[in-house]
Design a protein around this motif. Structure first.
Motif, PDB file in Angstrom:
ATOM      1  N   VAL A 230     -12.982  -2.329   7.865  1.00  0.00           N
ATOM      2  CA  VAL A 230     -12.982  -2.737   6.451  1.00  0.00           C
ATOM      3  C   VAL A 230     -12.444  -1.636   5.526  1.00  0.00           C
ATOM      4  N   PRO A 231     -12.861  -0.362   5.674  1.00  0.00           N
ATOM      5  CA  PRO A 231     -12.245   0.680   4.838  1.00  0.00           C
ATOM      6  C   PRO A 231     -10.728   0.777   5.022  1.00  0.00           C
ATOM      7  N   CYS A 232     -10.245   0.603   6.250  1.00  0.00           N
ATOM      8  CA  CYS A 232      -8.800   0.640   6.465  1.00  0.00           C
ATOM      9  C   CYS A 232      -8.108  -0.534   5.768  1.00  0.00           C
ATOM     10  N   ALA A 233      -8.760  -1.701   5.781  1.00  0.00           N
ATOM     11  CA  ALA A 233      -8.205  -2.855   5.074  1.00  0.00           C
ATOM     12  C   ALA A 233      -8.151  -2.592   3.571  1.00  0.00           C
ATOM     13  N   TRP A 234      -9.186  -1.968   3.028  1.00  0.00           N
ATOM     14  CA  TRP A 234      -9.200  -1.606   1.613  1.00  0.00           C
ATOM     15  C   TRP A 234      -8.059  -0.641   1.295  1.00  0.00           C
ATOM     16  N   LEU A 235      -7.822   0.331   2.167  1.00  0.00           N
ATOM     17  CA  LEU A 235      -6.770   1.317   1.915  1.00  0.00           C
ATOM     18  C   LEU A 235      -5.381   0.715   2.096  1.00  0.00           C
ATOM     19  N   LEU A 236      -5.261  -0.288   2.949  1.00  0.00           N
ATOM     20  CA  LEU A 236      -3.996  -1.029   3.040  1.00  0.00           C
ATOM     21  C   LEU A 236      -3.679  -1.668   1.695  1.00  0.00           C
ATOM     22  N   MET A 237      -4.665  -2.310   1.095  1.00  0.00           N
ATOM     23  CA  MET A 237      -4.447  -2.955  -0.199  1.00  0.00           C
ATOM     24  C   MET A 237      -4.249  -1.932  -1.318  1.00  0.00           C
TER      25      MET A 237
ATOM     26  N   TRP B  27       1.412  -6.135   5.916  1.00  0.00           N
ATOM     27  CA  TRP B  27       1.828  -4.942   6.657  1.00  0.00           C
ATOM     28  C   TRP B  27       3.328  -4.985   6.957  1.00  0.00           C
ATOM     29  N   LEU B  28       3.836  -6.151   7.337  1.00  0.00           N
ATOM     30  CA  LEU B  28       5.263  -6.277   7.647  1.00  0.00           C
ATOM     31  C   LEU B  28       6.120  -6.004   6.414  1.00  0.00           C
ATOM     32  N   MET B  29       5.654  -6.393   5.238  1.00  0.00           N
ATOM     33  CA  MET B  29       6.421  -6.116   4.022  1.00  0.00           C
ATOM     34  C   MET B  29       6.446  -4.622   3.710  1.00  0.00           C
TER      35      MET B  29
ATOM     36  N   GLY C 195       0.235   2.987   3.572  1.00  0.00           N
ATOM     37  CA  GLY C 195      -0.067   1.578   3.794  1.00  0.00           C
ATOM     38  C   GLY C 195       0.302   1.127   5.192  1.00  0.00           C
ATOM     39  N   VAL C 196       1.433   1.608   5.694  1.00  0.00           N
ATOM     40  CA  VAL C 196       1.843   1.267   7.060  1.00  0.00           C
ATOM     41  C   VAL C 196       0.840   1.820   8.071  1.00  0.00           C
ATOM     42  N   VAL C 197       0.403   3.062   7.860  1.00  0.00           N
ATOM     43  CA  VAL C 197      -0.535   3.696   8.792  1.00  0.00           C
ATOM     44  C   VAL C 197      -1.882   2.977   8.803  1.00  0.00           C
ATOM     45  N   PHE C 198      -2.453   2.772   7.613  1.00  0.00           N
ATOM     46  CA  PHE C 198      -3.768   2.137   7.568  1.00  0.00           C
ATOM     47  C   PHE C 198      -3.682   0.654   7.910  1.00  0.00           C
ATOM     48  N   GLY C 199      -2.557   0.032   7.606  1.00  0.00           N
ATOM     49  CA  GLY C 199      -2.375  -1.354   8.011  1.00  0.00           C
ATOM     50  C   GLY C 199      -2.343  -1.498   9.521  1.00  0.00           C
TER      51      GLY C 199
ATOM     52  N   THR D  97      -0.780  -0.567  -1.177  1.00  0.00           N
ATOM     53  CA  THR D  97       0.187  -1.548  -1.677  1.00  0.00           C
ATOM     54  C   THR D  97       0.179  -1.594  -3.198  1.00  0.00           C
ATOM     55  N   ILE D  98      -1.002  -1.552  -3.805  1.00  0.00           N
ATOM     56  CA  ILE D  98      -1.101  -1.569  -5.264  1.00  0.00           C
ATOM     57  C   ILE D  98      -0.435  -0.337  -5.865  1.00  0.00           C
ATOM     58  N   VAL D  99      -0.705   0.838  -5.283  1.00  0.00           N
ATOM     59  CA  VAL D  99      -0.094   2.071  -5.794  1.00  0.00           C
ATOM     60  C   VAL D  99       1.415   2.034  -5.602  1.00  0.00           C
ATOM     61  N   CYS D 100       1.856   1.540  -4.450  1.00  0.00           N
ATOM     62  CA  CYS D 100       3.288   1.414  -4.186  1.00  0.00           C
ATOM     63  C   CYS D 100       3.954   0.485  -5.200  1.00  0.00           C
ATOM     64  N   ALA D 101       3.307  -0.634  -5.474  1.00  0.00           N
ATOM     65  CA  ALA D 101       3.860  -1.583  -6.449  1.00  0.00           C
ATOM     66  C   ALA D 101       3.872  -0.982  -7.845  1.00  0.00           C
ATOM     67  N   GLY D 102       2.810  -0.245  -8.220  1.00  0.00           N
ATOM     68  CA  GLY D 102       2.777   0.390  -9.529  1.00  0.00           C
ATOM     69  C   GLY D 102       3.889   1.401  -9.700  1.00  0.00           C
ATOM     70  N   GLY D 103       4.105   2.232  -8.688  1.00  0.00           N
ATOM     71  CA  GLY D 103       5.208   3.192  -8.750  1.00  0.00           C
ATOM     72  C   GLY D 103       6.554   2.497  -8.791  1.00  0.00           C
ATOM     73  N   SER D 104       6.676   1.393  -8.065  1.00  0.00           N
ATOM     74  CA  SER D 104       7.935   0.646  -8.041  1.00  0.00           C
ATOM     75  C   SER D 104       8.232   0.015  -9.400  1.00  0.00           C
ATOM     76  N   ILE D 105       7.202  -0.479 -10.068  1.00  0.00           N
ATOM     77  CA  ILE D 105       7.391  -1.033 -11.417  1.00  0.00           C
ATOM     78  C   ILE D 105       7.867   0.053 -12.374  1.00  0.00           C
ATOM     79  N   ALA D 106       7.237   1.240 -12.269  1.00  0.00           N
ATOM     80  CA  ALA D 106       7.646   2.353 -13.126  1.00  0.00           C
ATOM     81  C   ALA D 106       9.094   2.735 -12.866  1.00  0.00           C
TER      82      ALA D 106
END
Length: 231
Positions: free
Chosen positions: A50-57, A125-127, A89-93, A60-69
């Motif tokens: 479950v912690p790894c699933a949380w860190l996957l998400m 994870w694939l994305m 995200g790839v590692v924890f996913g 992804t959120i941090v990656c998307a935020g940086g990408s928007i910026a």
């Protein structure tokens, strides 16, 4: 010139020490936590999965935020944040996709079911993998292509989280944590805190590497300009 944001070695070492202490405490709490009646010892994968699933998400959120910026503000710093988070995200996913089937075999009798949460987690994870590959092999438009992929990945997060509510699923409900007995609940929150601290340490180190590389590239450009003026 890129802003110099390298964390001090002292603060980084303190963060590493705190993370180590948290993991020791979490391991002790997990070892002492009551065993689940049906699955027994195998259920303790829960404290890792479950912690790894949380860190996957989170990644992804941090990656998307940086990408928007980067996409809408032209932020180079945002782009470096995004690529750093994507790799985590790839590692924890991958940890999620390995630990999940091991747990599933004990709980459901099979390693994999094409149900909503499992499928949407695999897609997420694939994305992120596609993001990393696009950054490496996407050519001139690599960064913008990868940033667009990060936004699509972020859209998948609500599906991962709410899938057990809206679709038939053999996965436990998202409220399972609140139903844990006190011994299990304390071990879970300690584990979640330890893994989150680990994510922050890894993210800080990876981002510092990206910042250092950006400064090196900038210095090389300045050196080339000086050489051109001399010639």
């Amino acid at each position: 010139m890129p802003t110099q944001t390298r964390p001090s070695s002292t603060r980084f070492l303190i963060a590493c020490a705190i993370t180590s202490v948290l993991f020791v405490m979490a391991c002790k709490a997990i070892a002492e936590a009551p065993r689940e009646i049906t699955m027994g010892l195998v259920q303790k994968i829960f404290y890792f999965h479950v912690p790894c699933a949380w860190l996957l998400m989170l990644s992804t959120i941090v990656c998307a935020g940086g990408s928007i910026a980067y996409l809408f503000g032209g932020s180079e710093r945002g782009d470096r944040v995004a690529v750093s988070a994507s790799e985590l995200g790839v590692v924890f996913g991958l940890c999620v996709l390995v630990s999940g089937p091991l747990w599933a075999k004990a709980a459901w009798g099979v390693y994999w079911q094409w149900e909503a949460r499992l499928t949407s987690s695999l897609l997420l994870w694939l994305m992120l993998v596609a993001y990393v590959l696009a950054r490496r092999y996407g050519g001139a438009a690599a960064r913008r292509l990868a940033a667009a992929l990060a936004l699509f990945a972020a859209i998948d997060i609500p599906l991962v989280y709410f899938s057990v509510r809206f679709f038939r699923s053999i996965h436990p409900q998202s409220t399972v944590v609140s139903t844990l007995v006190p011994g299990m609940r304390g071990a879970f929150w300690l584990s979640l805190l330890a893994f989150s601290a680990l994510w922050w340490v890894l993210f800080s180190a990876r981002l510092a590497t990206e910042d250092a590389y950006a400064r090196l590239v900038d210095l090389e450009i300045q050196l080339d300009q000086v050489e051109e003026k001399k010639s």
